[in-house]
Scaffold this motif. Structure first.
Motif, PDB file in Angstrom:
ATOM      1  N   MET A   1       9.766   6.016  -3.403  1.00  0.00           N
ATOM      2  CA  MET A   1       8.804   5.252  -3.883  1.00  0.00           C
ATOM      3  C   MET A   1       8.872   4.500  -5.103  1.00  0.00           C
ATOM      4  SD  MET A   1       5.498   7.259  -2.378  1.00  0.00           S
ATOM      5  CE  MET A   1       4.242   6.206  -3.089  1.00  0.00           C
ATOM      6  N   TYR A 169      -2.960  -1.561   0.524  1.00  0.00           N
ATOM      7  CA  TYR A 169      -3.053  -0.128   0.693  1.00  0.00           C
ATOM      8  C   TYR A 169      -4.446   0.235   1.139  1.00  0.00           C
ATOM      9  CZ  TYR A 169       1.658  -0.235  -1.134  1.00  0.00           C
ATOM     10  OH  TYR A 169       3.235  -0.568  -1.500  1.00  0.00           O
ATOM     11  N   GLY A 219       0.941  10.704   0.119  1.00  0.00           N
ATOM     12  CA  GLY A 219       0.457  11.974   0.374  1.00  0.00           C
ATOM     13  C   GLY A 219       1.586  13.164  -0.351  1.00  0.00           C
TER      14      GLY A 219
HETATM   15  C1  LIG Z   1       3.749   3.196  -6.048  1.00  0.00           C
HETATM   16  C2  LIG Z   1       4.273   2.806  -4.633  1.00  0.00           C
HETATM   17  C3  LIG Z   1       5.649   2.671  -4.221  1.00  0.00           C
HETATM   18  C4  LIG Z   1       6.227   2.294  -3.354  1.00  0.00           C
HETATM   19  N1  LIG Z   1       7.578   1.924  -3.108  1.00  0.00           N
HETATM   20  C5  LIG Z   1       8.143   1.940  -1.894  1.00  0.00           C
HETATM   21  C6  LIG Z   1       9.450   1.785  -1.754  1.00  0.00           C
HETATM   22  O1  LIG Z   1      10.050   1.685  -2.623  1.00  0.00           O
HETATM   23  N2  LIG Z   1       9.891   1.431  -0.579  1.00  0.00           N
HETATM   24  C7  LIG Z   1       8.964   1.544   0.717  1.00  0.00           C
HETATM   25  O2  LIG Z   1       9.670   1.433   1.765  1.00  0.00           O
HETATM   26  N3  LIG Z   1       7.722   1.717   0.437  1.00  0.00           N
HETATM   27  C8  LIG Z   1       7.245   1.991  -0.779  1.00  0.00           C
HETATM   28  N4  LIG Z   1       5.815   1.975  -0.723  1.00  0.00           N
HETATM   29  C9  LIG Z   1       5.151   2.172   0.350  1.00  0.00           C
HETATM   30  C10 LIG Z   1       4.826   3.740   0.944  1.00  0.00           C
HETATM   31  O3  LIG Z   1       6.314   4.107   1.180  1.00  0.00           O
HETATM   32  C11 LIG Z   1       4.091   3.885   1.937  1.00  0.00           C
HETATM   33  O4  LIG Z   1       4.671   2.911   2.977  1.00  0.00           O
HETATM   34  C12 LIG Z   1       2.525   3.262   1.835  1.00  0.00           C
HETATM   35  O5  LIG Z   1       2.216   3.867   0.616  1.00  0.00           O
HETATM   36  C13 LIG Z   1       1.682   3.730   2.863  1.00  0.00           C
HETATM   37  O6  LIG Z   1       2.057   5.237   3.119  1.00  0.00           O
HETATM   38  P1  LIG Z   1       0.764   6.266   2.203  1.00  0.00           P
HETATM   39  O7  LIG Z   1      -0.732   5.744   2.762  1.00  0.00           O
HETATM   40  O8  LIG Z   1       1.101   7.589   3.056  1.00  0.00           O
HETATM   41  O9  LIG Z   1       1.052   6.046   0.990  1.00  0.00           O
HETATM   42  C14 LIG Z   1       5.285   2.499  -2.221  1.00  0.00           C
HETATM   43  C15 LIG Z   1       4.244   2.534  -2.386  1.00  0.00           C
HETATM   44  C16 LIG Z   1       3.503   3.007  -3.553  1.00  0.00           C
HETATM   45  C17 LIG Z   1       1.960   3.298  -3.726  1.00  0.00           C
END
Ligand SMILES: Cc1cc2nc3c(=O)[nH]c(=O)nc-3n(C[C@H](O)[C@H](O)[C@H](O)COP(=O)(O)O)c2cc1C
Length: 323
Positions: A1, A169, A219
């Protein structure tokens, strides 16, 4: 991330356990072959085995829209020892989308497929090429076409963040929306992502999407042992104890890349903001360090927090004795 999971954090999370692989922060590709130092900076694991110290393979994440440039940079990453290439089609950031990177490409399913194909063709067949998408940009009318294109182009795996770019998000994640594109049995390599905060969410996400794997985002930061507990398939398990975790947080502060004085502690503050979801103690530690920008001050705040935490533990113990 991007901005939160750097090499030290990857080392930390994978040492806690449960991860099959992780990806780097973005390697931003325009129209040039990037110097090797860029890959080593974003993926220092390449200086060793390409894995985290726990032995988890790290894939290099590329962000861009020029198929040829992505292909040559993917090849360079593989030549440097990358265990896989991950292509980002999910980032919703304006600056990224304005330069035709990330989720804006979902408006052009053929471009997405063309990029996957170019990278797939460039790197040796045994090297995984994975892609990460959202359900779509404004809506998910093109999801089937995107998924079909990515699979036909030979992607090893496809992770789907079950929201559109328009959804940002904001909860919920639409796990059910993935089910229709999973009808084809060849798509066993599709991974569900979004709003997975505990073991029960992971079970529900897999059931409702019919994917058999999950990808963790926030998560993983809010419950660092979540992957391990998902792996153990224990829905009744509680997140690891704070007194163990706080040592990890402190260590993360010491190890994390602090490139300028102004940024000291930023990644730790960011991590604490995620940990607050599961740990009230993270809130009080965050409050202590929020305005601090010097290493000594922050270390002292950790000491004070530990004293306060131990004191509270003692009080709880004496309460238990009294009753
Ligand atoms: C701060 C932040 C950085 C992220 N960076 C990436 C990234 O570099 N590459 C990617 O595919 N998704 C990135 N995402 C998206 C997450 O991988 C994920 O798809 C998204 O947060 C939804 O999943 P979650 O609800 O479990 O967080 C990022 C999300 C956040 C909040």
């Amino acid at each position: 991330m991007e901005g939160v999971i750097d090499a030290p954090m990857r080392a930390r999370l994978t040492s806690i356990g449960g991860y099959s692989r992780c990806v780097t922060e973005f390697v931003r590709v325009t129209d040039v072959l990037l110097p090797e130092r860029v890959f080593f900076r974003l993926c220092p694991e390449l200086l060793g085995s390409g894995c985290t110290p726990a032995g988890t393979p790290v894939y290099v994440q590329l962000l861009g829209s020029d198929p040829k440039a992505l292909a040559v940079n993917a090849l360079r990453a593989v030549a440097l020892g990358a265990h896989g290439i991950d292509l980002n089609f999910g980032c919703p950031a304006k600056t990224v989308n304005n330069s035709m990177g990330g989720s804006i490409l979902l408006r052009e399913p053929q471009t997405v497929a063309g990029i996957v194909q170019a990278v797939r063709d460039a790197v040796p067949a045994q090297v995984p090429v994975t892609a990460k998408i959202r359900l779509g940009y404004d809506d998910y009318n093109s999801l089937a076409e995107i998924v079909d294109g990515v699979h036909k182009a030979g992607a090893t795996e496809l992770a789907i963040h079950a929201r559109t770019k328009f959804n940002g998000y904001k909860p919920p994640a639409y796990w059910d929306a993935v089910r229709p594109v999973m009808d084809d049995k060849r798509r066993t390599n599709t991974i569900i992502n979004g709003e997975i905060w505990d073991v029960a969410d992971s079970v529900a996400a897999m059931q409702r999407s019919t994917c058999s794997h999950v990808m963790l985002g926030r998560g993983a930061l809010s419950a660092p042992d979540l992957a391990k507990r998902i792996h153990q398939n224990d829905e009744t398990s509680a997140p690891m104890a704070w007194h163990l975790l706080v040592e990890e947080v402190r260590d993360q502060f010491i190890c994390s890349d602090q490139n300028s004085e102004r940024h000291i502690g930023n990644r730790t503050k960011q991590w604490l903001a995620y940990l607050k979801r599961n740990y009230p103690q993270a809130q009080s530690l965050f409050a202590r360090i929020r305005t601090l920008h010097d290493a000594k001050g922050i270390e002292k705040a950790f000491d004070a927090h530990k004293r306060e935490d131990l004191h509270e533990l003692d009080e709880i113990k004496s309460d238990v004795t009294i009753h």
